[in-house]
Design a protein around this motif. Structure first.
Motif, PDB file in Angstrom:
ATOM      1  N   HIS A 130      73.072  87.562 141.819  1.00 59.79           N
ATOM      2  CA  HIS A 130      73.243  87.824 140.391  1.00 59.79           C
ATOM      3  C   HIS A 130      74.637  88.423 140.226  1.00 59.79           C
ATOM      4  O   HIS A 130      75.051  89.304 140.978  1.00 59.79           O
ATOM      5  CB  HIS A 130      72.177  88.806 139.909  1.00 59.79           C
ATOM      6  N   PRO A 138      75.597  89.633 132.212  1.00 65.72           N
ATOM      7  CA  PRO A 138      75.473  88.673 133.317  1.00 65.72           C
ATOM      8  C   PRO A 138      76.416  87.492 133.144  1.00 65.72           C
ATOM      9  O   PRO A 138      76.679  87.042 132.022  1.00 65.72           O
ATOM     10  CB  PRO A 138      74.010  88.234 133.239  1.00 65.72           C
ATOM     11  N   LEU A 174      69.750  81.804 133.032  1.00 62.30           N
ATOM     12  CA  LEU A 174      69.597  82.330 134.385  1.00 62.30           C
ATOM     13  C   LEU A 174      68.136  82.630 134.695  1.00 62.30           C
ATOM     14  O   LEU A 174      67.440  83.226 133.863  1.00 62.30           O
ATOM     15  CB  LEU A 174      70.417  83.609 134.554  1.00 62.30           C
ATOM     16  N   TYR A 228      69.139  81.119 144.053  1.00 65.62           N
ATOM     17  CA  TYR A 228      69.692  82.197 143.231  1.00 65.62           C
ATOM     18  C   TYR A 228      68.789  83.406 143.424  1.00 65.62           C
ATOM     19  O   TYR A 228      67.578  83.344 143.194  1.00 65.62           O
ATOM     20  CB  TYR A 228      69.716  81.768 141.765  1.00 65.62           C
ATOM     21  N   PRO A 230      68.378  87.079 142.230  1.00 61.46           N
ATOM     22  CA  PRO A 230      68.856  88.084 141.276  1.00 61.46           C
ATOM     23  C   PRO A 230      68.740  89.525 141.763  1.00 61.46           C
ATOM     24  O   PRO A 230      69.396  90.412 141.209  1.00 61.46           O
ATOM     25  CB  PRO A 230      67.969  87.845 140.047  1.00 61.46           C
ATOM     26  N   ARG A 233      72.896  91.904 143.812  1.00 62.11           N
ATOM     27  CA  ARG A 233      73.739  92.007 142.628  1.00 62.11           C
ATOM     28  C   ARG A 233      75.178  92.399 142.980  1.00 62.11           C
ATOM     29  O   ARG A 233      75.402  93.208 143.894  1.00 62.11           O
ATOM     30  CB  ARG A 233      73.152  93.044 141.653  1.00 62.11           C
TER      31      ARG A 233
END
Length: 331
Positions: A130, A138, A174, A228, A230, A233
């Protein structure tokens, strides 16, 4: 499950030595003790190497951090490939590489989270973070592969069309949970070494843009997944080396990279159709904006440059408005 995987972190610098050192410090603070870091200077020619040498002497981390000077600036992929060709300091081959942009700073636990995901998913070739800006908003970094329908939808920017072609939207919302995606931006991404051994590294024909798309497309075709994640970060400033935020016109290498991706991936007929779809969508967008008084969302001369480049003519956008980077982002 792999025990104590060997991890090599790769940072690419182009004329942002202080920012790169900030990213290096953030990475070192988050890396496992056995991981190592390599900083590749992409032929900056601005004294970056001297700044790095002094900083690393002060840090006194020995073989855990090393510097490499590229002999030329061949672009993002070419610079990254230098780091991706490196071994660990003891001569062993890395199990994983972690690409981090020179203006990206991992939160605590980011690297471990990506590494854990990769070790738990043996066919995961890529795992991306993320990414958020310094404003805490974001960044869109998880995508579908480009297609003819996706090119038209992204260019026309019209609600009914987007709903009809929702399956082809290149940049969907996202995911909120860890999700397999087609491809992800390379600001913060873990890559399995075995994947690169099978599919090769970045295609250096791409100076900038579409190089991650191509790499992850090749991975997908070989059965390697992209994720992906998240929970991992990073803070990302974005466009520091490229100067993208100051662009008034898309540079010629964007059009060249886009064209090369479609021809390489799908063939010339498909590439021509994708070009036509993008051109038609952009023209319709410009027409709708003219009729409604809205400001067009495309950069100046975009439709003209796209048309000229598709016909094999020089767009002219690579002269005064484009800077020759490169280490990162494009978001």
């Amino acid at each position: 499950m792999m025990s104590d995987p060997r991890l090599l972190v790769v940072l690419l610098n182009y004329r942002t030595p202080q920012m790169t050192l900030r990213a290096a410090k953030a990475a070192l603070a988050d890396m496992p003790e056995t991981a190592e870091l390599v900083i590749v200077d992409n032929a900056s020619g601005d004294g970056s190497m001297g700044i790095f040498e002094q900083a690393l002497a002060d840090w006194d981390l020995g073989a855990r951090v090393r510097l490499i000077l590229s002999g030329r600036n061949g672009g993002f992929g070419a610079g990254c490939n230098i780091g991706l060709a490196e071994q660990m300091s003891d001569g062993s081959a890395p199990d994983f590489f972690y690409l981090l942009n020179s203006d990206a700073f991992p939160d605590p636990g980011c690297i471990a989270t990506l590494l854990d995901h990769m070790t738990r998913h043996p066919r995961a070739g890529f795992a991306a973070s993320h990414v958020r800006g310094e404003d805490d908003l974001p960044h869109t970094t998880a995508f579908r592969f480009p297609s003819i329908a996706g090119e038209f939808e992204g260019a026309v920017r019209f609600g009914p069309v987007s709903r009809l072609l929702a399956h082809a939207i290149v940049a969907p919302p996202l995911p909120e949970k860890t999700t397999q995606v087609d491809w992800a931006a390379g600001a913060s991404v873990m890559i399995r070494a075995a994947t690169l051994e099978e599919i090769g590294r970045f295609d250096e024909t791409f100076f900038l843009y579409f190089e991650e798309t191509d790499l992850m497309k090749r991975g997908a075709r070989a059965g390697w997944s992209c994720w992906y994640v998240p929970e991992a970060r990073v803070v990302h400033i974005g466009s520091v080396s490229t100067g993208m935020k100051e662009w008034q016109r898309m540079p010629a290498y964007w059009f060249a990279s886009r064209r090369h991706y479609f021809i390489k991936t799908h063939g010339r007929a498909y590439a021509a159709a994708a070009w036509g779809a993008r051109l038609t969508g952009s023209a319709l967008h410009a027409l709708r904006c003219a009729l409604t008084g809205r400001n067009p969302q495309d950069p100046a001369f975009f439709t003209r440059d796209l048309a000229r480049h598709g016909l094999g003519l020089r767009s002219g956008s690579g002269r005064a408005t484009a800077r020759r980077p490169v280490s990162e982002d494009r978001t």
